[in-house]
Design a protein around this motif. Structure first.
Motif, PDB file in Angstrom:
ATOM      1  N   VAL A 193       0.870  -1.174   0.000  1.00  0.00           N
ATOM      2  CA  VAL A 193       0.000   0.000   0.000  1.00  0.00           C
ATOM      3  C   VAL A 193       0.912   1.230   0.000  1.00  0.00           C
ATOM      4  O   VAL A 193       2.126   1.126   0.253  1.00  0.00           O
ATOM      5  CB  VAL A 193      -0.947   0.025   1.228  1.00  0.00           C
ATOM      6  N   ASP A 194       0.335   2.409  -0.289  1.00  0.00           N
ATOM      7  CA  ASP A 194       1.158   3.612  -0.428  1.00  0.00           C
ATOM      8  C   ASP A 194       0.961   4.610   0.689  1.00  0.00           C
ATOM      9  O   ASP A 194       1.750   5.530   0.871  1.00  0.00           O
ATOM     10  CB  ASP A 194       0.844   4.293  -1.762  1.00  0.00           C
ATOM     11  N   VAL A 195      -0.130   4.456   1.420  1.00  0.00           N
ATOM     12  CA  VAL A 195      -0.378   5.354   2.546  1.00  0.00           C
ATOM     13  C   VAL A 195      -1.191   4.576   3.569  1.00  0.00           C
ATOM     14  O   VAL A 195      -1.998   3.713   3.216  1.00  0.00           O
ATOM     15  CB  VAL A 195      -1.123   6.635   2.089  1.00  0.00           C
ATOM     16  N   ILE A 196      -0.919   4.840   4.875  1.00  0.00           N
ATOM     17  CA  ILE A 196      -1.684   4.135   5.907  1.00  0.00           C
ATOM     18  C   ILE A 196      -2.218   5.141   6.925  1.00  0.00           C
ATOM     19  O   ILE A 196      -1.692   6.251   7.061  1.00  0.00           O
ATOM     20  CB  ILE A 196      -0.825   3.079   6.655  1.00  0.00           C
ATOM     21  N   SER A 197      -3.287   4.737   7.607  1.00  0.00           N
ATOM     22  CA  SER A 197      -3.789   5.551   8.717  1.00  0.00           C
ATOM     23  C   SER A 197      -3.072   5.067   9.980  1.00  0.00           C
ATOM     24  O   SER A 197      -3.563   4.208  10.690  1.00  0.00           O
ATOM     25  CB  SER A 197      -5.298   5.381   8.856  1.00  0.00           C
ATOM     26  N   ALA A 198      -1.879   5.587  10.202  1.00  0.00           N
ATOM     27  CA  ALA A 198      -1.046   5.122  11.314  1.00  0.00           C
ATOM     28  C   ALA A 198      -1.536   5.730  12.627  1.00  0.00           C
ATOM     29  O   ALA A 198      -2.360   6.647  12.639  1.00  0.00           O
ATOM     30  CB  ALA A 198       0.405   5.515  11.075  1.00  0.00           C
ATOM     31  N   PHE A 199      -1.006   5.188  13.721  1.00  0.00           N
ATOM     32  CA  PHE A 199      -1.265   5.774  15.029  1.00  0.00           C
ATOM     33  C   PHE A 199      -0.042   6.602  15.408  1.00  0.00           C
ATOM     34  O   PHE A 199       1.083   6.113  15.370  1.00  0.00           O
ATOM     35  CB  PHE A 199      -1.522   4.680  16.062  1.00  0.00           C
ATOM     36  N   SER A 200      -0.274   7.862  15.795  1.00  0.00           N
ATOM     37  CA  SER A 200       0.863   8.784  15.911  1.00  0.00           C
ATOM     38  C   SER A 200       1.846   8.390  17.009  1.00  0.00           C
ATOM     39  O   SER A 200       3.003   8.788  16.982  1.00  0.00           O
ATOM     40  CB  SER A 200       0.361  10.210  16.123  1.00  0.00           C
ATOM     41  N   SER A 201       1.408   7.599  17.990  1.00  0.00           N
ATOM     42  CA  SER A 201       2.353   7.217  19.040  1.00  0.00           C
ATOM     43  C   SER A 201       3.040   5.887  18.742  1.00  0.00           C
ATOM     44  O   SER A 201       3.721   5.329  19.586  1.00  0.00           O
ATOM     45  CB  SER A 201       1.619   7.135  20.383  1.00  0.00           C
ATOM     46  N   ASP A 202       2.822   5.375  17.550  1.00  0.00           N
ATOM     47  CA  ASP A 202       3.397   4.070  17.227  1.00  0.00           C
ATOM     48  C   ASP A 202       4.878   4.205  16.891  1.00  0.00           C
ATOM     49  O   ASP A 202       5.253   5.013  16.035  1.00  0.00           O
ATOM     50  CB  ASP A 202       2.641   3.448  16.052  1.00  0.00           C
ATOM     51  N   GLY A 203       5.696   3.407  17.554  1.00  0.00           N
ATOM     52  CA  GLY A 203       7.136   3.471  17.351  1.00  0.00           C
ATOM     53  C   GLY A 203       7.576   3.034  15.972  1.00  0.00           C
ATOM     54  O   GLY A 203       8.684   3.321  15.537  1.00  0.00           O
ATOM     55  N   ARG A 204       6.719   2.318  15.271  1.00  0.00           N
ATOM     56  CA  ARG A 204       7.110   1.783  13.972  1.00  0.00           C
ATOM     57  C   ARG A 204       7.129   2.858  12.882  1.00  0.00           C
ATOM     58  O   ARG A 204       7.677   2.635  11.816  1.00  0.00           O
ATOM     59  CB  ARG A 204       6.167   0.635  13.583  1.00  0.00           C
ATOM     60  N   ILE A 205       6.538   4.037  13.162  1.00  0.00           N
ATOM     61  CA  ILE A 205       6.586   5.128  12.182  1.00  0.00           C
ATOM     62  C   ILE A 205       8.030   5.618  12.032  1.00  0.00           C
ATOM     63  O   ILE A 205       8.591   5.624  10.934  1.00  0.00           O
ATOM     64  CB  ILE A 205       5.673   6.299  12.607  1.00  0.00           C
ATOM     65  N   ALA A 206       8.612   5.957  13.152  1.00  0.00           N
ATOM     66  CA  ALA A 206       9.988   6.445  13.140  1.00  0.00           C
ATOM     67  C   ALA A 206      10.952   5.336  12.728  1.00  0.00           C
ATOM     68  O   ALA A 206      11.882   5.560  11.942  1.00  0.00           O
ATOM     69  CB  ALA A 206      10.353   6.997  14.499  1.00  0.00           C
ATOM     70  N   ALA A 207      10.709   4.133  13.245  1.00  0.00           N
ATOM     71  CA  ALA A 207      11.619   3.025  12.964  1.00  0.00           C
ATOM     72  C   ALA A 207      11.689   2.727  11.472  1.00  0.00           C
ATOM     73  O   ALA A 207      12.724   2.322  10.957  1.00  0.00           O
ATOM     74  CB  ALA A 207      11.171   1.782  13.741  1.00  0.00           C
ATOM     75  N   ASN A 208      10.584   2.909  10.747  1.00  0.00           N
ATOM     76  CA  ASN A 208      10.549   2.653   9.310  1.00  0.00           C
ATOM     77  C   ASN A 208      10.879   3.899   8.482  1.00  0.00           C
ATOM     78  O   ASN A 208      10.867   3.832   7.257  1.00  0.00           O
ATOM     79  CB  ASN A 208       9.172   2.139   8.900  1.00  0.00           C
ATOM     80  N   GLY A 209      11.094   5.043   9.149  1.00  0.00           N
ATOM     81  CA  GLY A 209      11.360   6.278   8.438  1.00  0.00           C
ATOM     82  C   GLY A 209      10.165   6.805   7.671  1.00  0.00           C
ATOM     83  O   GLY A 209      10.313   7.536   6.694  1.00  0.00           O
TER      84      GLY A 209
END
Lengths: 511, 257
Positions: free
Chosen positions: A420-436
């Motif tokens: 997928v090209d965009v996700i509705s992430a959760f802003s406190s999720d550590g995987r956002i930063a970890a994946n860049g």
């Protein structure tokens, strides 16, 4: 033994006891309904047709949905008769599992009773047996092995399906499985699966022993089977008989952050002398109601969720004004005390891969709207139905090429791999930063604020010791720390348990 | 302990199955203590007629009396406990010992006392060894099972026995034995017996009166001697012709050798 296994096994006795309790209750209730119904059905083909059709229809409803359906049903019923019915925990699980167990018992009992040798029936009539005597002397004993086989099937199904009762707040071995799936703690999943499978297999073997005893008319065999089951039942439910005072229940929804925060709250309550239980994996719809009824004592929710789901508001407000109104509303309408915001936000944030953000110069949701017809959207299972998605669509002309739902565990890898090209992430999720991943701004403020807030059941709001134990958490958790804690639980390697992450978080509270 | 069996009277009894008249306006008197054979082809209505006497089948019209009592005035299960019933498929209860199978009628009547003695007596009566009592039905041969069937029917000392092709599924030797033994029992106990059979030879040997049925009606009501003399009508003659021809053939074979 590793710490993960020790922690998993420590929870097994209590969950196993609850699992046995709910399964056995459902099975007994189903037998109580089915056996008289089968006797009636065996005498009337029309009753048999109706009863079997209804039971088969119920069987086609997925177990998870059946459980979920009982929640609004019982709420409605409770409202209708002026309260007093708990839509949370044991009752909805009992009803759903009982319905699930009907078909095999009913089908086998009807088959058994109608399949009795016509010669034996004619002899019974010729001898002058009344309907009841015929049932007692001839039909029931001859149908017993078939009936027993049906009960056996139902028992195995029920024990398996009982793992799903976690979602309506009934503790079961499913607690381990659901928690493990969310935090990718395979030890927990394995422990939950192993013990429920072992339970199902042992019950199947023992009921098989009884069935053989009946079929071959060997009373000792059937007696032994019954004795072992009775003994097992007693041992398994023993932990439930030991009641302890001062027990508090900490609730959690079904993702890692919630498990961690529940353990953080729990550890502080334990330190204050409370005996703490956890109800994990609760659905968003269930958990607030459970709190207001006192079925759980405390949990962490998010301001935007209460705002849109409970208060049915769609207007935008500042963070401070929202918190203020929420505190007033929960207190006035349910006696629920909002103890305060923890200090971080977990909002819906649209995340894209860094290279896409750079090449297509994506910075805001306006930019996303521009490219959305080429983008595949990945989201969690509930977002597309939530009012926030409507609010976003109202504010920005976003029309994605496709939209797919994932469990949070698989949503981040799906974005990373380009599925997928965009996700509705959760802003406190550590995987956002970890994946860049890059978070897109929301310049129009379409998504409401999602401050993490501690909510207390009415009784606990008046409990000074309880409030004092949790008060230091207010404003003490930064979003950076929460991301870090979440990441240690969610990442693939060197995983921490929610309890370990909670301990780390507790050591790093903001003064 | 001769019991005197009751007489039976049927008054204009009919029974329909959809458009088929299984029994069509039958009136009949069966004398107390007689052994009556109901003979006819398949579908002639003989089984239906038999089963209306103990109300396993209810007549559409007409009335049946046992002695002077109309059967419809007695609850079916009470009525049936007073009547012995034996049928081709035997229907022993596979989950009960032979002793319990035989004594089940006593158990239903609440007469548990002395039932062991009664079982022993009945086993002697049907010429089965005493150790049969503790065995299960599936351990017995077909002939032995039907002996148990007869013992079970006799357990409550009924005056009337209804038998629906009782020995039809057995091999000829066993069948012949049982037929002879039952005839003796019937006389010794002073029973009234109605037996359905499609085998005229058996009926001629066993019964003191033979009823020939066809199309739901009684076409002949005669003693075996009258039947053999050929004065009982063509339906009866057609049935009698078969054993008569067989006998003539056997005699002819005997002369050749």
């Amino acid at each position: 033994m590793t710490e993960a296994w020790q922690q998993a096994l420590a929870r097994v006795p209590e969950l196993l006891a609850a699992h046995v309790q709910i399964s056995v209750s459902a099975l007994l209730l189903a037998m109580l309904i089915c056996l008289p119904l089968a006797i009636w059905a065996a005498r009337s083909p029309r009753v048999a047709a109706v009863a079997l059709t209804v039971a088969s229809l119920i069987q086609t409803i997925p177990g998870l949905a059946l459980l979920a359906l009982f929640y609004p049903l019982l709420l409605g019923l409770s409202a209708l008769i002026g309260g007093g019915i708990s839509a949370f925990g044991f009752l909805p699980a009992l009803l759903a599992l009982t319905l699930y167990a009907l078909l095999p018992i009913l089908r086998n009992a009807v088959t058994g009773l109608t399949g009795v040798d016509p010669a034996a029936q004619e002899a019974a009539d010729g001898l002058g047996m009344t309907g009841n005597q015929k049932l007692y002397y001839v039909e029931a004993p001859l149908a017993a092995p078939t009936i027993m086989a049906g009960i056996r099937t139902a028992a195995v199904w029920t024990i398996g399906a009982a793992t799903l009762s976690t979602t309506v707040g009934q503790p079961s071995l499913g607690d381990l499985i659901f928690a493990g799936l969310q935090t990718q703690n395979w030890t927990l999943v394995l422990a939950g699966c192993l013990f429920s499978a072992a339970l199902a297999i042992s019950v199947d073997l023992l009921l098989g022993l009884i069935e053989r005893g009946i079929r071959e008319r060997r009373r000792i065999l059937a007696g032994a089977g019954i004795a072992i089951i009775a003994a097992g039942l007693l041992v398994a439910t023993l932990p439930l008989l030991i009641t302890r005072d001062n027990v508090v229940v900490v609730g959690a929804k079904n993702f890692s952050e919630q498990y961690i925060l529940a353990r953080l709250i729990g550890s502080r309550l334990e330190a204050a002398g409370y005996d703490v239980r956890y109800r994990d994996g609760l659905g968003s719809a269930v958990v607030y109601r459970a709190l207001s009824r006192g079925d759980i004592d405390v949990y962490v929710d998010y301001s935007g969720t209460i705002w849109t789901n409970q208060m049915q508001r769609t207007d935008a407000q500042t963070k401070a004004a929202m918190l203020d109104e929420i505190a007033k509303w929960t207190s006035a309408s349910h006696g629920v005390k909002m103890l305060g915001a923890l200090g971080f936000e977990n909002t819906y944030a649209f995340a894209v891969r860094a290279d896409d953000a750079r090449q297509k110069s994506l910075k805001t949701l306006d930019d996303l709207a521009r490219v959305s017809s080429d983008f595949n959207f990945g989201t969690d299972v509930e977002f597309l139905e939530r009012p926030e998605w409507q609010m976003v669509q109202d504010a920005y002309p976003i029309r994605f090429k496709t939209a797919r739902s994932f469990s949070p565990t698989f949503m981040y890898p799906a974005l990373a791999s380009g599925e997928v090209d965009v996700i509705s992430a959760f802003s406190s999720d550590g995987r956002i930063a970890a994946n860049g991943f890059v978070i897109l701004d929301d310049p129009k403020g379409a998504v409401p604020s999602y401050e993490a807030i501690m909510l207390l059941a009415p009784k606990r709001g008046r409990d000074d010791k309880f409030v004092a134990a949790l008060n230091p958490l207010a404003g003490a958790i930064t979003v950076e720390n929460m991301r870090e804690a979440n990441y240690t639980v969610d990442r693939e390697g060197d995983k921490k348990t929610p309890r370990q992450a909670a301990r780390w978080l507790n050591d790093n509270l903001r003064e | 302990m001769p019991v005197s069996g009751p007489s039976i009277r049927l008054q204009n009894v009919s029974r329909h199955y959809a458009a088929v008249r299984a029994v069509d306006g039958v009136s009949l008197d069966i004398a107390a203590g007689s052994l009556v054979a109901l003979v006819g082809l398949s579908g002639s209505g003989k089984s239906t007629l038999l089963k209306m006497i103990n109300r396993l089948v209810e007549p559409d019209s007409g009335e049946i009396f046992i002695g002077e009592t109309p059967v419809c005035s007695i609850d079916p299960h009470v009525l049936r406990r007073r009547i012995g019933y034996v049928f081709q498929n035997i229907g022993l209860f596979p989950h009960m010992t032979i002793a319990r199978n035989i004594a089940i009628g006593l158990e239903l009547a609440g007469e548990k006392e002395g039932s062991a003695d009664r079982v022993a007596e009945l086993l002697d009566l049907v010429e089965l060894p005493q150790d049969t009592a503790s065995r299960m039905p599936d351990q017995l041969s077909g002939g032995q099972q039907q002996r148990v069937g007869v013992a079970r029917a006799l357990a409550t000392r009924p005056g009337l026995m209804l038998m629906d092709e009782p020995f039809g599924a057995l091999d000829p030797v066993t069948r012949d034995n049982l037929t002879a033994q039952y005839k003796a029992l019937h006389q010794r106990l002073g029973l009234t017996t109605v037996i359905v059979t499609h085998d005229m030879a058996e009926a001629l040997y066993l019964a003191d009166r033979i009823l020939v049925m066809e199309g739901g009606k009684i076409k002949a009501n005669a003693t075996p001697a009258e039947l053999l003399s050929g004065n009982a009508g063509e339906e009866a003659e057609a049935l009698v012709a078969i054993p008569r021809a067989q006998a003539a053939h056997l005699i002819a074979l005997g002369k050749k050798s």
